[in-house]
Write a protein that holds these residues in place. Structure first.
Motif, short mmCIF file in Angstrom:
data_model
loop_
_atom_site.label_atom_id
_atom_site.label_comp_id
_atom_site.label_asym_id
_atom_site.label_seq_id
_atom_site.Cartn_x
_atom_site.Cartn_y
_atom_site.Cartn_z
N TRP A 9 0.85 -1.19 0.00
CA TRP A 9 0.00 0.00 0.00
C TRP A 9 0.88 1.24 0.00
N GLU A 10 0.53 2.20 -0.81
CA GLU A 10 1.20 3.51 -0.81
C GLU A 10 0.38 4.45 0.07
N GLU A 11 1.07 5.24 0.88
CA GLU A 11 0.39 6.20 1.75
C GLU A 11 0.57 7.61 1.19
N ILE A 12 -0.55 8.29 0.98
CA ILE A 12 -0.53 9.68 0.55
C ILE A 12 -1.05 10.51 1.71
N LYS A 13 -0.19 11.37 2.25
CA LYS A 13 -0.57 12.15 3.43
C LYS A 13 -1.34 13.42 3.03
N HIS A 14 -2.37 13.69 3.79
CA HIS A 14 -3.17 14.91 3.63
C HIS A 14 -3.39 15.53 5.01
N GLU A 15 -2.31 15.70 5.76
CA GLU A 15 -2.41 16.20 7.13
C GLU A 15 -2.91 17.63 7.18
N ALA A 16 -2.36 18.51 6.36
CA ALA A 16 -2.78 19.92 6.38
C ALA A 16 -4.22 20.06 5.93
N TYR A 17 -4.65 19.26 4.97
CA TYR A 17 -6.03 19.32 4.47
C TYR A 17 -7.02 19.07 5.61
N ILE A 18 -6.80 18.00 6.37
CA ILE A 18 -7.72 17.66 7.47
C ILE A 18 -7.65 18.72 8.56
N LYS A 19 -6.46 19.15 8.93
CA LYS A 19 -6.33 20.18 9.96
C LYS A 19 -7.05 21.46 9.56
N ASP A 20 -6.86 21.89 8.31
CA ASP A 20 -7.53 23.10 7.83
C ASP A 20 -9.06 22.96 7.88
N LYS A 21 -9.56 21.77 7.51
CA LYS A 21 -11.01 21.53 7.56
C LYS A 21 -11.53 21.56 9.00
N VAL A 22 -10.79 20.93 9.92
CA VAL A 22 -11.20 20.92 11.32
C VAL A 22 -11.27 22.34 11.86
N ILE A 23 -10.24 23.12 11.61
CA ILE A 23 -10.23 24.51 12.08
C ILE A 23 -11.36 25.30 11.46
N ALA A 24 -11.56 25.15 10.15
CA ALA A 24 -12.61 25.91 9.45
C ALA A 24 -14.01 25.56 9.94
N LEU A 25 -14.25 24.29 10.26
CA LEU A 25 -15.61 23.89 10.66
C LEU A 25 -15.85 23.95 12.17
N LEU A 26 -14.82 23.73 12.98
CA LEU A 26 -15.05 23.69 14.43
C LEU A 26 -14.82 25.04 15.10
N ARG A 27 -13.90 25.83 14.59
CA ARG A 27 -13.56 27.11 15.22
C ARG A 27 -14.77 28.05 15.36
N PRO A 28 -15.66 28.12 14.36
CA PRO A 28 -16.80 29.04 14.51
C PRO A 28 -17.95 28.53 15.39
N LEU A 29 -17.85 27.31 15.93
CA LEU A 29 -18.97 26.75 16.69
C LEU A 29 -19.24 27.52 17.98
N SER A 30 -20.51 27.62 18.32
CA SER A 30 -20.91 28.20 19.60
C SER A 30 -22.20 27.53 20.06
N MET A 31 -22.48 27.68 21.35
CA MET A 31 -23.67 27.05 21.92
C MET A 31 -24.12 27.86 23.13
N PRO A 32 -25.42 28.26 23.16
CA PRO A 32 -25.91 28.95 24.36
C PRO A 32 -26.00 27.99 25.54
N VAL A 33 -25.77 28.53 26.72
CA VAL A 33 -25.91 27.74 27.95
C VAL A 33 -27.33 27.96 28.45
N PRO A 34 -28.12 26.89 28.60
CA PRO A 34 -29.53 27.04 28.97
C PRO A 34 -29.73 27.77 30.31
N ASP A 35 -30.75 28.60 30.34
CA ASP A 35 -31.16 29.33 31.54
C ASP A 35 -30.06 30.23 32.11
N THR A 36 -29.15 30.67 31.24
CA THR A 36 -28.12 31.64 31.63
C THR A 36 -27.98 32.62 30.47
N GLU A 37 -27.17 33.64 30.68
CA GLU A 37 -26.88 34.57 29.59
C GLU A 37 -25.58 34.20 28.88
N TYR A 38 -24.98 33.10 29.28
CA TYR A 38 -23.70 32.68 28.70
C TYR A 38 -23.88 31.99 27.35
#
Length: 154
Positions: free
Chosen positions: A15-44
């Motif tokens: 098997w030949e291995e083709i690395k795509h480390e930066a691709y996955i890291k960039d996708k994780v940062i792009a999709l997870l970094r903007p996430l937010s969630m309200p905390v119920p029954d608080t203003e947080y």
């Protein structure tokens, strides 16, 4: 039969291995970094501040016409919860993902370690834990999306 000193693609059972480390890291940062969630029954509201302690990425294993897409990653999400009232103390913590692979994503069974670093009352902590549970579910959905996108784009 294998020729001595031939490139590994020549060998029939390699098997030949083709690395795509930066691709996955960039996708994780792009999709997870903007996430937010309200905390119920608080203003947080909890929001992801950064992706840290990154290890791993994506790999394509190739043998002839067969391709296997593999994700193997570890990282930490640093989060902060704030309110519009600047007098309120910010709450900080982490969500730590270790050795996330295709198996966990395929089974939707990602189990990160969550830490709330700011001391608080049990009642408030329970509300934060509820919000963090929903945030982890959203993050897992995004990681599954990253795996599917990786397979489609590469």
């Amino acid at each position: 039969s294998t020729t001595k000193n031939a490139p590994s693609w020549w060998a029939g059972n390699t098997w030949e291995e083709i690395k795509h480390e930066a691709y996955i890291k960039d996708k994780v940062i792009a999709l997870l970094r903007p996430l937010s969630m309200p905390v119920p029954d608080t203003e947080y509201a909890i929001r992801i501040e950064s992706v840290e302690k990154w290890k791993g990425g994506g790999y394509i294993m190739v043998k002839g016409n067969t391709r296997k897409y593999i994700v193997d990653m570890s990282f930490e999400l640093n989060w902060t919860a704030t309110t519009a009232n600047t007098a309120e103390e910010a709450v900080i913590g982490t969500i730590e993902y270790n050795d996330i692979t295709n198996a966990e994503l395929d089974d939707a069974n990602v189990t990160p370690k969550t830490t709330i670093r700011t001391p608080m009352k049990d009642e408030t902590k329970a509300k934060f834990e509820d919000a963090l549970s929903r945030l982890r579910g959203l993050a897992q959905d995004h990681m599954i999306q990253i795996l599917h996108t990786f397979k489609a784009e590469k």
